[in-house]
Enzyme design. Structure first.
Site, mmCIF file in Angstrom:
data_model
loop_
_atom_site.group_PDB
_atom_site.id
_atom_site.type_symbol
_atom_site.label_atom_id
_atom_site.label_comp_id
_atom_site.label_asym_id
_atom_site.label_seq_id
_atom_site.Cartn_x
_atom_site.Cartn_y
_atom_site.Cartn_z
ATOM 1 N N GLU A 102 -88.346 -66.637 12.092
ATOM 2 C CA GLU A 102 -89.049 -67.233 13.243
ATOM 3 C C GLU A 102 -89.948 -66.201 13.927
ATOM 4 O O GLU A 102 -91.090 -66.497 14.290
ATOM 5 C CB GLU A 102 -88.034 -67.836 14.229
ATOM 6 C CG GLU A 102 -87.511 -69.170 13.711
ATOM 7 C CD GLU A 102 -86.301 -69.692 14.457
ATOM 8 O OE1 GLU A 102 -85.459 -68.879 14.868
ATOM 9 O OE2 GLU A 102 -86.202 -70.912 14.617
ATOM 10 N N GLU A 122 -79.668 -71.435 8.932
ATOM 11 C CA GLU A 122 -78.959 -71.946 10.115
ATOM 12 C C GLU A 122 -78.090 -73.155 9.815
ATOM 13 O O GLU A 122 -77.005 -73.325 10.376
ATOM 14 C CB GLU A 122 -79.964 -72.335 11.207
ATOM 15 C CG GLU A 122 -80.528 -71.170 11.992
ATOM 16 C CD GLU A 122 -81.734 -70.525 11.321
ATOM 17 O OE1 GLU A 122 -81.950 -70.769 10.107
ATOM 18 O OE2 GLU A 122 -82.458 -69.788 12.002
#
Ligand SMILES: CCCCCCCCCCCCCC(=O)CC(=O)SCCNC(=O)CCNC(=O)[C@H](O)C(C)(C)COP(=O)(O)OP(=O)(O)OC[C@H]1O[C@@H](n2cnc3c(N)ncnc32)[C@H](O)[C@@H]1OP(=O)(O)O
Ligand SMILES: NC(=O)C1=CN([C@@H]2O[C@H](COP(=O)(O)OP(=O)(O)OC[C@H]3O[C@@H](n4cnc5c(N)ncnc54)[C@H](O)[C@@H]3O)[C@@H](O)[C@H]2O)C=CC1
Length: 720
Positions: A102, A122
């Protein structure tokens, strides 16, 4: 944690948080101040973000989840990166995962070492990439690829990431030098077209189609899991909503996951995976202070279901195996079978034809034990019969070189009773594989009273080498897996006598998330195995089992499984068991009215009145009985810590990872509730002595606040 280094007109933010440069609070603070400082520094014209050591950040710091969140959040750091007036280049190496990726997606450019990998794992923690990963990735890759990457959690190698547009350039030389050169080349170029928040999702018009297809796929593949569904909802938002609103939706979906029981269980499982193989003996010997011997050759004794598959585990990683059977016919059958299994692996692209050939070249079959004199390790997998195993171990002790380890794949027998047959009890241990042994990940390694630390180190090490998740337990009847799972099987059958049908019990446990209910498992492995064990034990004790037998040594007994055996209903292998199958060895199980008749007539003949058994009772009686036994396993030191039990259940018994394992599940239900229900069932079923509540459970439940799972053993055990 983030070093700020200026080299000419380039500022380098070097993240230094070993081992994986996780984005802990101090790293987030360091990145934010670094970006601010570089923007204020008149001499700086471009900024490089890079990781020190082996990797770019591999994600958020998982240990911070579940604690009160500390600002700055990653999103705020990322927004500062994207808003920077000076170009920011993320230079990736190692594994740029989760929050790490990210950070890169907030940057204006991404270059990467050609051996690096990127990904959003995730979902495996029950989360979604909540720092705008789900709304930024589709802007680079399109929806289908983003959906696949985010819902699978798979790592993508750098060339593939370049192809998808995630990366701008691959680097083969010195990453930092190349990053600085790259940074200089983009100074002064417009940044808005590099800011992903300013770019549209190019295939947004097709989002509903992609969403429907991907949703159907994740519901099938990740049954019961909420994270993949939330990932998809958020990605859909990225295409349907303005950027800011999509980010808001992502944050809401992330929060829902972060506070979910599933994510707590998956995060626990992440650390349990790493903690369970770290073994320690009561003597203090441990993985830290004991060196394994290196195993270069293995003999497997008994080439039946287990022995053949165990041989495959070794040969496919290049360890030569001598496979010993009773006679040539059985041996040739086994060798043919092994060849076919490996052929199946080639078809499934798990191995190449060449690897199959190489594996078979280091497999040798024999019918005499005498040839095993020179191997480093023996794994015995003959019939489950103590006398036979003792005879074989006594012979092996004479034949094998003194340094050889002698291990048994016994599923229940006491390792000490096998070790006494030898003059090397320190070199005797259990290596309990799970069927099918070439597929199942679990290896339950068992130490006996005399097993030496170096033997333990060696079997744990070889387990890792053959790709198993190895967990160490102390010898006892059934070890951990079969000892605890016996309660599930018993309660399941008792509930048939009381009113349930096999499909009722299986459905409830499968809806809970178990890979298979107990009756489908029995049909798969064959109910003749259990029948033989029961008959043998009865014979040893001079007991005659009949259909009328309801107690054995004061313990509740059900003869229902014996009725099935005598009807020839062994399971899939005979096309009939607790279910009906189209033909022998067919896989699809159909509820069978004949079984309903057998159960009803069994109950009538014993005068048992049937009742409706609610799903909650099925869960409690199967799982709480096993959990209570799990506490006894901990209390006795058979398992060193609850994580070991949970990993055994996840990898050996099909317990849903998103529930953590039976012990973690117990922590979520609450120990007071578990204890009260165990006491209730002990009152109701005094002839099933396993319902007697564990002392450790009672102690832990008596605390006014819940005792965290990581404190369940040492302190309380010493107080017992
Ligand atoms: C209600 C409140 C609402 C608040 C809202 C707040 C909003 C904030 C939004 C922020 C959202 C951020 C979302 C996000 O991006 C989330 C993530 O990034 S989650 C993490 C994703 N990353 C991973 O899952 C990677 C996990 N790690 C690995 O896969 C492997 O470790 C790796 C491939 C990196 C390396 O493997 P290997 O070399 O085999 O080493 P080990 O696995 O043995 O690990 C070594 C060591 O490091 C520990 N560790 C690894 N990763 C992490 C990590 N991410 N965090 C913490 N610790 C980590 C690992 O446990 C080992 O240590 P041990 O002591 O041995 O256990
Ligand atoms: N089947 C299962 O699901 C599991 C079984 N186990 C254990 O593994 C062991 C083997 O079980 P299975 O493979 O299922 O049994 P199996 O009956 O399929 O195979 C046993 C093999 O041992 C051979 N054998 C017997 N005596 C021998 C001797 N003296 N020398 C050489 N070979 C001999 C037999 O001919 C037979 O092929 C047992 O101890 C069992 O409890 C452990 C985990 C799971």
């Amino acid at each position: 944690m983030v070093d700020y280094i200026v080299d000419g007109n380039i500022a380098v933010l070097e993240i230094n948080n070993p081992p994986v440069n996780a984005l802990s609070i101090h790293v987030r603070e360091g990145l934010l101040t670094g970006i601010q400082k570089a923007n204020q520094d008149g001499s700086v014209q471009a900024i490089v973000i890079i990781g020190k050591g082996s990797t770019f950040p591999s994600g958020a710091d998982i240990r911070e989840f579940g604690k009160p969140p500390k600002e700055p959040w990653l999103t705020a750091v990322g927004e500062a990166i994207e808003a920077s007036e000076k170009p920011v280049i993320s230079a990736l190496h190692g594994t740029a995962l989760g929050g790490g990726l990210e950070v890169a997606l907030f940057s204006h450019y991404r270059i990467a070492d050609e051996r690096s990998r990127v990904g959003f794992p995730e979902v495996k923690l029950g989360l979604l990439p909540g720092a705008q990963g789900t709304i930024r990735l589709p802007r680079l890759t399109g929806l289908a690829v983003a959906m696949r990457i985010i819902t699978s959690g798979d790592h993508i190698n750098a060339p593939e990431a370049l192809k998808y547009g995630i990366l701008d350039k691959l680097i083969s030389g010195n990453l930092l030098q190349e990053a600085k050169t790259f940074a200089k080349s983009v100074i002064g170029k417009p940044l808005d077209n590099r800011r992903l928040s300013k770019i549209a999702v190019r295939d947004a018009a097709t989002v509903d189609k992609h969403f429907d297809e991907a949703l159907a796929e994740v519901k099938r593949k990740y049954k019961g899991m909420i994270a993949p569904v939330n990932c998809l909802k958020s990605i859909r938002g990225s295409a349907k909503l303005p950027f800011v609103e999509a980010a808001r939706l992502e944050a809401a979906l992330f929060r829902e996951l972060l506070t979910s029981a599933q994510s707590a269980a998956l995060r626990y499982s992440f650390f349990a995976d790493r903690s369970a193989p770290r073994w320690k003996l009561p003597s203090g010997a441990s993985i830290e202070n004991t060196k394994p011997d290196i195993i270069k050759s293995v003999a497997v004794i008994g080439a039946g279901t287990m022995g053949s598959a165990i041989a495959i585990c070794f040969i496919r990683v290049g360890i030569p195996v001598l496979l010993v059977e009773q006679n040539d016919k059985l041996l040739q059958n086994a060798l043919k079978n092994i060849g076919q299994i490996l052929q199946g692996s080639v078809k499934l692209n798990r191995i190449t034809a060449d690897q199959r050939k190489q594996s078979l070249q280091i497999l040798r079959g024999e019918t005499s034990l005498d040839i095993v004199s020179d191997v480093d390790l023996v794994v015995e997998a003959v019939f489950e019969n103590l006398k036979l195993k003792q005879e074989i171990f006594a012979r092996l002790d004479k034949i094998c070189k003194p340094s050889a380890l002698l291990c048994s794949n016994t599923s229940t027998l006491d390792i000490d009773k096998i070790a006494v047959a030898t003059n090397r009890p320190g070199k005797v241990a259990g290596m309990h594989f799970f069927a099918p042994a070439h597929i199942m990940k679990l290896l339950e390694n068992v130490y006996g009273t005399h097993t030496s630390p170096s033997t333990v180190a060696t079997i744990m090490d070889i387990g890792k080498r053959i790709g198993k998740v190895s967990v160490l337990v102390r010898t006892c009847d059934g070890f951990v897996a079969n000892r605890m799972n016996r309660m599930v099987g018993n309660e399941a059958v008792f509930m048939l006598e009381e009113g349930a049908l096999p499909q009722d019990v299986d459905r409830v446990l499968e809806d809970f998330g178990m890979a298979m209910g107990p009756f489908r498992v029995t049909d798969l492995s064959g109910s003749d195995v259990g029948w033989r064990i029961r008959q043998e034990r009865a014979k040893e004790q001079g007991i005659q089992l009949t259909y009328e037998t309801r107690f054995v040594n004061g313990e509740r007994y059900s003869s229902l499984p014996d009725r099935l055996y005598e009807l020839g209903r062994y399971g899939q292998k005979t096309g009939k068991g607790w279910y009906r199958y189209e033909k022998p060895f067919a896989r699809t199980a159909y509820p069978d009215p004949e079984i309903t008749d057998v159960i009803n007539s069994h109950c009538r003949s014993l005068g048992i009145e049937r009742r409706v058994i609610p799903p909650q009772e099925i869960i409690e009686r199967c799982l709480f009985a096993a959990i209570n036994e799990g506490f006894k396993v901990l209390e006795e030191g058979v398992a060193e810590k609850p994580e070991n039990i949970d990993i055994i259940w996840q990898y050996g018994l099909g317990f849903p990872r998103y529930r953590g394992g039976p012990m973690f599940y117990a922590s979520q239900v609450g120990l007071k509730t578990i204890y009260e229900r165990v006491c209730y069932y002990y009152d109701a079923f005094p002839h099933s002595s396993y319902w007697a509540p564990s002392d450790l459970l009672r102690k832990l439940a008596s605390h006014s606040t819940e005792v965290p799972i990581d404190q369940w053993t040492s302190k309380e055990r010493s107080r017992l």
